[in-house]
Design a protein around this motif. Structure first.
Motif, PDB file in Angstrom:
ATOM      1  N   LYS A  48      42.927  35.815  56.345  1.00  0.00           N
ATOM      2  CA  LYS A  48      42.838  36.582  55.114  1.00  0.00           C
ATOM      3  C   LYS A  48      44.008  37.551  55.024  1.00  0.00           C
ATOM      4  O   LYS A  48      44.349  38.231  55.986  1.00  0.00           O
ATOM      5  CB  LYS A  48      41.515  37.349  55.068  1.00  0.00           C
ATOM      6  CG  LYS A  48      41.306  38.099  53.766  1.00  0.00           C
ATOM      7  CD  LYS A  48      39.958  38.798  53.759  1.00  0.00           C
ATOM      8  CE  LYS A  48      39.745  39.556  52.444  1.00  0.00           C
ATOM      9  NZ  LYS A  48      38.432  40.243  52.435  1.00  0.00           N
ATOM     10  N   ILE A  49      44.649  37.584  53.858  1.00  0.00           N
ATOM     11  CA  ILE A  49      45.832  38.422  53.682  1.00  0.00           C
ATOM     12  C   ILE A  49      45.435  39.889  53.722  1.00  0.00           C
ATOM     13  O   ILE A  49      44.470  40.317  53.087  1.00  0.00           O
ATOM     14  CB  ILE A  49      46.533  38.105  52.347  1.00  0.00           C
ATOM     15  CG1 ILE A  49      47.053  36.667  52.367  1.00  0.00           C
ATOM     16  CG2 ILE A  49      47.682  39.065  52.090  1.00  0.00           C
ATOM     17  CD1 ILE A  49      47.662  36.224  51.055  1.00  0.00           C
ATOM     18  N   VAL A  50      46.186  40.662  54.462  1.00  0.00           N
ATOM     19  CA  VAL A  50      45.982  42.106  54.534  1.00  0.00           C
ATOM     20  C   VAL A  50      47.046  42.777  53.689  1.00  0.00           C
ATOM     21  O   VAL A  50      48.241  42.574  53.899  1.00  0.00           O
ATOM     22  CB  VAL A  50      46.081  42.608  55.993  1.00  0.00           C
ATOM     23  CG1 VAL A  50      45.972  44.125  56.042  1.00  0.00           C
ATOM     24  CG2 VAL A  50      44.997  41.961  56.850  1.00  0.00           C
ATOM     25  N   TYR A  51      46.613  43.563  52.706  1.00  0.00           N
ATOM     26  CA  TYR A  51      47.542  44.261  51.835  1.00  0.00           C
ATOM     27  C   TYR A  51      47.744  45.689  52.321  1.00  0.00           C
ATOM     28  O   TYR A  51      46.786  46.403  52.639  1.00  0.00           O
ATOM     29  CB  TYR A  51      47.026  44.275  50.395  1.00  0.00           C
ATOM     30  CG  TYR A  51      47.174  42.941  49.702  1.00  0.00           C
ATOM     31  CD1 TYR A  51      48.388  42.564  49.145  1.00  0.00           C
ATOM     32  CD2 TYR A  51      46.104  42.052  49.619  1.00  0.00           C
ATOM     33  CE1 TYR A  51      48.542  41.337  48.511  1.00  0.00           C
ATOM     34  CE2 TYR A  51      46.245  40.824  48.992  1.00  0.00           C
ATOM     35  CZ  TYR A  51      47.467  40.476  48.443  1.00  0.00           C
ATOM     36  OH  TYR A  51      47.609  39.263  47.829  1.00  0.00           O
ATOM     37  N   ILE A  52      49.007  46.093  52.363  1.00  0.00           N
ATOM     38  CA  ILE A  52      49.372  47.428  52.817  1.00  0.00           C
ATOM     39  C   ILE A  52      49.828  48.258  51.620  1.00  0.00           C
ATOM     40  O   ILE A  52      50.693  47.834  50.864  1.00  0.00           O
ATOM     41  CB  ILE A  52      50.510  47.374  53.863  1.00  0.00           C
ATOM     42  CG1 ILE A  52      50.096  46.497  55.054  1.00  0.00           C
ATOM     43  CG2 ILE A  52      50.902  48.771  54.317  1.00  0.00           C
ATOM     44  CD1 ILE A  52      48.894  46.999  55.807  1.00  0.00           C
ATOM     45  N   LYS A  53      49.254  49.430  51.454  1.00  0.00           N
ATOM     46  CA  LYS A  53      49.694  50.330  50.397  1.00  0.00           C
ATOM     47  C   LYS A  53      51.018  50.960  50.822  1.00  0.00           C
ATOM     48  O   LYS A  53      51.094  51.619  51.856  1.00  0.00           O
ATOM     49  CB  LYS A  53      48.644  51.416  50.159  1.00  0.00           C
ATOM     50  CG  LYS A  53      49.058  52.459  49.133  1.00  0.00           C
ATOM     51  CD  LYS A  53      49.256  51.857  47.759  1.00  0.00           C
ATOM     52  CE  LYS A  53      49.667  52.933  46.747  1.00  0.00           C
ATOM     53  NZ  LYS A  53      50.043  52.330  45.448  1.00  0.00           N
ATOM     54  N   PRO A  54      52.086  50.762  50.046  1.00  0.00           N
ATOM     55  CA  PRO A  54      53.397  51.274  50.452  1.00  0.00           C
ATOM     56  C   PRO A  54      53.610  52.726  50.017  1.00  0.00           C
ATOM     57  O   PRO A  54      52.837  53.288  49.237  1.00  0.00           O
ATOM     58  CB  PRO A  54      54.366  50.355  49.702  1.00  0.00           C
ATOM     59  CG  PRO A  54      53.623  50.022  48.441  1.00  0.00           C
ATOM     60  CD  PRO A  54      52.166  49.956  48.813  1.00  0.00           C
ATOM     61  N   GLY A 306      58.500  44.640  46.813  1.00  0.00           N
ATOM     62  CA  GLY A 306      57.170  45.150  46.518  1.00  0.00           C
ATOM     63  C   GLY A 306      57.080  46.655  46.692  1.00  0.00           C
ATOM     64  O   GLY A 306      56.488  47.358  45.866  1.00  0.00           O
ATOM     65  N   ALA A 307      57.671  47.168  47.788  1.00  0.00           N
ATOM     66  CA  ALA A 307      57.663  48.618  48.015  1.00  0.00           C
ATOM     67  C   ALA A 307      58.461  49.342  46.929  1.00  0.00           C
ATOM     68  O   ALA A 307      58.056  50.409  46.449  1.00  0.00           O
ATOM     69  CB  ALA A 307      58.237  48.931  49.397  1.00  0.00           C
ATOM     70  N   TRP A 308      59.602  48.749  46.539  1.00  0.00           N
ATOM     71  CA  TRP A 308      60.412  49.331  45.461  1.00  0.00           C
ATOM     72  C   TRP A 308      59.642  49.296  44.142  1.00  0.00           C
ATOM     73  O   TRP A 308      59.607  50.283  43.386  1.00  0.00           O
ATOM     74  CB  TRP A 308      61.722  48.556  45.333  1.00  0.00           C
ATOM     75  CG  TRP A 308      62.518  48.895  44.120  1.00  0.00           C
ATOM     76  CD1 TRP A 308      63.347  49.964  43.939  1.00  0.00           C
ATOM     77  CD2 TRP A 308      62.551  48.153  42.878  1.00  0.00           C
ATOM     78  NE1 TRP A 308      63.900  49.936  42.679  1.00  0.00           N
ATOM     79  CE2 TRP A 308      63.421  48.837  41.999  1.00  0.00           C
ATOM     80  CE3 TRP A 308      61.936  46.987  42.437  1.00  0.00           C
ATOM     81  CZ2 TRP A 308      63.685  48.388  40.708  1.00  0.00           C
ATOM     82  CZ3 TRP A 308      62.187  46.536  41.145  1.00  0.00           C
ATOM     83  CH2 TRP A 308      63.056  47.239  40.300  1.00  0.00           C
ATOM     84  N   ALA A 309      58.998  48.167  43.850  1.00  0.00           N
ATOM     85  CA  ALA A 309      58.252  48.013  42.603  1.00  0.00           C
ATOM     86  C   ALA A 309      57.080  48.985  42.537  1.00  0.00           C
ATOM     87  O   ALA A 309      56.726  49.467  41.450  1.00  0.00           O
ATOM     88  CB  ALA A 309      57.758  46.577  42.462  1.00  0.00           C
ATOM     89  N   ASP A 310      56.482  49.281  43.679  1.00  0.00           N
ATOM     90  CA  ASP A 310      55.393  50.251  43.703  1.00  0.00           C
ATOM     91  C   ASP A 310      55.891  51.611  43.243  1.00  0.00           C
ATOM     92  O   ASP A 310      55.218  52.301  42.463  1.00  0.00           O
ATOM     93  CB  ASP A 310      54.821  50.360  45.121  1.00  0.00           C
ATOM     94  CG  ASP A 310      53.834  51.502  45.261  1.00  0.00           C
ATOM     95  OD1 ASP A 310      52.684  51.350  44.795  1.00  0.00           O
ATOM     96  OD2 ASP A 310      54.208  52.560  45.833  1.00  0.00           O
ATOM     97  N   TRP A 311      57.094  51.999  43.691  1.00  0.00           N
ATOM     98  CA  TRP A 311      57.653  53.283  43.252  1.00  0.00           C
ATOM     99  C   TRP A 311      57.906  53.262  41.748  1.00  0.00           C
ATOM    100  O   TRP A 311      57.570  54.208  41.035  1.00  0.00           O
ATOM    101  CB  TRP A 311      58.952  53.579  43.997  1.00  0.00           C
ATOM    102  CG  TRP A 311      59.521  54.914  43.612  1.00  0.00           C
ATOM    103  CD1 TRP A 311      59.241  56.124  44.172  1.00  0.00           C
ATOM    104  CD2 TRP A 311      60.441  55.171  42.533  1.00  0.00           C
ATOM    105  NE1 TRP A 311      59.921  57.118  43.518  1.00  0.00           N
ATOM    106  CE2 TRP A 311      60.660  56.569  42.513  1.00  0.00           C
ATOM    107  CE3 TRP A 311      61.086  54.369  41.601  1.00  0.00           C
ATOM    108  CZ2 TRP A 311      61.513  57.182  41.585  1.00  0.00           C
ATOM    109  CZ3 TRP A 311      61.928  54.969  40.670  1.00  0.00           C
ATOM    110  CH2 TRP A 311      62.138  56.353  40.664  1.00  0.00           C
TER     111      TRP A 311
END
Length: 443
Positions: A48-54, A306-311
């Motif tokens: 199962k994929i684990v998602y990390i909040k950046p 993904g980390a950049w897009a979160d910002w």
């Protein structure tokens, strides 16, 4: 009858043992099947994929992760765990054309037209901020044809560059380019395009650093460049000493760089080239033992995006801040791709490619699709400058051997210039000026 009756107890015993064997076999098989299903369920659970909040600021009471620099190392390595970056909604996708919704035509689709009247937009020798890596004429390039090409979109016109109008757009603002050496080339192009109308005593350039700033006092404006080739924090964030064998990055954090870019009014991002140089080591912000994971370039780039897009998704108000993303800049390392059967690369080339739709291996389609997928979810928060196809045609626009090199070449290399030709960066004036015309068009 008597003999038959004497054998009957034996038959009953055999029948009982046989039935017992059958029942045990059935029970064993059911148990085995159940265990297989349990094991399978457990495997599926493990997969199962684990998602990390950046971009999560570390609690000051906890030990903050050590800042990565060129001396950082991994204490050990392990296989990639499969973690993904969670931003907005990791399962939502939506389509989007790479053309502004307000555009009546696709300004990224067109052809190059020779124009030695309107171009170049500035002279190489007139720009005191020109880079020796991009000053091709200064370093001996005899032909100047690469300076005279104008980009002409199909069925419409690109907004004509106007330096005064651009300065008015920048009045009281910070324009910042963030990325690698190709984005730095676009920044130098912009500075050269703008600096001529600013008196020498009213302009200044800060020393070369991770953040380098050109200031125009009259307009209370700056044009800046932040060296961040991977967008996320990495051990390659020194603008000078970054040629490292192992790339180490924090895939879940842009906080180190965003602290410098967050107050800019107009941001121009790029990243691509550095992801094509082998696998990347991942050091997650929550990892306290210096254990790195290893991932291929495309997968690592997707995490960083993904980390950049979160910002961008959480911090950018499009009414107050403009964000642009520049797609990959193509390379011309294999002449056989535009001239079948030929050897060499961009060395000696003097004219663009005329084959409309030409696409070389220097532009990676899976990477383009991944980037489009990420950017499509950001919708109106980001304007895409899709420079890839139009730059693909410009095989003659690279410095080749006409630039300053900091390394020493062997006699064998010097006898074969193609072996050390720079077919990655771009001569100035040249192709990056058109990228900035596109930026001006959308502003």
């Amino acid at each position: 009858m008597q003999r038959w009756s004497r054998r009957k107890p034996h038959l009953q015993l055999l029948a009982f043992l046989f039935i017992g064997f059958i029942m045990l076999t059935i029970f064993y098989n059911e148990s085995s099947i159940q265990q297989i299903h349990e094991d399978s369920d457990q495997d599926n659970h493990n997969q199962k994929i684990v998602y990390i909040k950046p971009n999560v600021p570390r609690n000051s009471r906890l030990r903050a992760p050590e800042i990565l620099d060129r001396f950082s190392i991994c204490n050990s390595s392990r296989e990639y765990s499969g973690k993904k970056i969670m931003w907005v909604d990791p399962t939502r996708e939506s389509g989007r054309r790479w053309v502004s919704d307000t555009e009546k035509c696709d300004v990224f689709s067109g052809k190059w037209v020779f124009d030695n009247i309107s171009y170049p937009l500035y002279k190489e020798s007139d720009c005191p901020y020109m880079s020796d890596q991009l000053a091709c004429h200064k370093h001996g390039r005899p032909d100047l044809g690469y300076q005279y090409w104008r980009w002409q979109p199909h069925n419409c016109n690109l907004k004509r560059w106007n330096v005064t109008e651009m300065w008015e757009k920048l009045r009281g603002k910070r324009l910042m380019f963030v990325g690698d050496s190709l984005n730095r080339g676009q920044w130098i192009s912009m500075v050269c395009l703008l600096q001529s109308v600013i008196p020498s005593n009213k302009r200044s350039m800060s020393p070369n650093a991770p953040l380098t700033i050109f200031t125009a006092e009259e307009y209370n404006a700056t044009v800046e460049f932040l060296w961040a080739p991977l967008l996320v924090e990495s051990n390659s964030d020194d603008p000078v000493n970054h040629r490292l064998a192992d790339r180490i990055m924090r895939p879940d954090s842009v906080l180190k760089h965003s602290s410098k870019w967050e107050h800019a009014d107009i941001l121009v991002f790029n990243t691509y080239l550095w992801w094509r140089q082998g696998p990347v080591k991942l050091l997650w912000s929550t990892e306290e033992n210096g254990i790195c994971e290893e991932l291929d370039g495309l997968g690592a780039m997707e995490l960083a995006m993904g980390a950049w897009a979160d910002w961008v998704a959480t911090k950018v108000n499009p009414l107050k801040k403009r964000v642009f993303f520049v797609t990959m800049s193509p390379t011309h390392l294999w002449k056989r791709e535009w001239e079948s059967g030929s050897e060499g690369n961009c060395y000696g080339e003097k004219s663009p490619i005329n084959d409309e739709g030409y696409w070389g291996s220097g532009s990676d389609l899976p990477t383009m699709r991944m980037v489009e997928k990420v950017l499509s979810r950001l919708r109106s928060k980001v304007t895409v400058l899709n420079i890839t196809q139009l730059s693909e045609y410009r095989k003659e626009g690279h410095p080749s051997i006409y630039r300053k090199f900091w390394e020493t070449f062997s006699p064998e290399q010097l006898l074969n210039p193609a072996t050390y030709s720079d077919c990655i960066h771009w001569c100035l004036p040249g192709v990056p000026d058109v990228w900035n015309e596109l930026l001006f068009h959308f502003l």
